[in-house]
Design an enzyme around this catalytic site. Structure first.
Site: not given
Length: 249
Positions: A142, A146
């Site tokens: 990600h 995040k």
């Protein structure tokens, strides 16, 4: 017509949901909830659910776990259905979500993508076929903003696989401190954070002289926004209960 309130309206996902709704005729955004209340469209944004000027048909939540208590309190008091699309919840918070579903319609999943939910089903199928003959590792990637790791989707994949194996596995998140051979009862979980990666998940089945990898890659947040909108429209007319993407599919 489904009237939607977006929790996390000024976040990236909140604005993506609004842009997606603009291209549809079956729903509209009537309000937003966000601590940052600057208005960017033709709907009001308030800091708390209690301050909503109108009662929406459904709330879509893409904020963060800290918003959960206020959202559930509002929804329980007003009977408003809610799509819980944030990640990073504790076990205690997940229990609160499940308890609320006894009184109101709640749509709860770790990932709103149709493709990811298909990946879950494929992983379960592969697990049934391969059983304990293959080692299982999950790798998720990600963007560098995040906060939670591993991702909620990786946990969802691991849980689906483990349930298929009668919950006989345990999860290993960090190998650098483990000076030992891999245990057959492990599911390895690995998180990568960098750049603007939207979301990539690999489920690796590693056997003797062969490796099977199931993969999903999201290149835009739109897939998650559209999934949450479809969930909200679906949820509007449902009775109290806990719903997920498998039911929507």
């Amino acid at each position: 017509m489904t009237n939607i309130a977006i929790c996390g309206a000024n976040g990236k996902m909140g604005k993506t949901i609004y842009n997606c709704v603009q291209n549809r005729e079956d729903c509209k955004v009537v309000a937003g909830i966000d601590l940052y209340t600057e208005q960017y469209a033709d709907f009001p944004i308030v800091p708390t659910p209690a301050e909503l000027p109108v009662r929406p048909d459904v709330i879509i939540d893409f904020s963060n776990p800290a918003s959960l208590d206020g959202l559930l309190e509002y929804c329980l008091n007003t009977g408003t259905p809610i799509v819980v699309a944030s990640t990073g919840y504790s076990d205690e918070q997940i229990q609160k979500i499940k308890s609320a579903s006894q009184q109101i319609p709640v749509f709860f999943t770790f990932n709103m993508s149709l493709g990811i939910n298909l990946l879950v089903e494929l992983a379960k199928k592969a697990t049934k076929v391969l059983g304990n003959q293959f080692d299982i590792e999950i790798v998720e990637k990600h963007h560098n903003q995040k906060i939670d790791a591993p991702s909620g989707t990786a946990i969802m994949l691991a849980n689906a696989i483990n349930e298929t194996l009668d919950n006989s596995k345990h999860y290993v998140y960090d190998r650098h401190s483990r000076r030992q051979k891999r245990d057959k009862s492990e599911i390895g979980m690995h998180a990568i954070r960098g750049g603007t990666i939207v979301g990539e998940h690999d489920v690796i089945f590693a056997g003797h002289d062969e490796v099977i990898t199931l993969s999903h890659s999201a290149t835009s947040k739109t897939v998650f926004a559209e999934g949450s909108i479809n969930a909200g429209i679906f949820l509007k007319d449902q009775p109290a209960g806990l719903y997920d993407m498998s039911m929507l599919i």
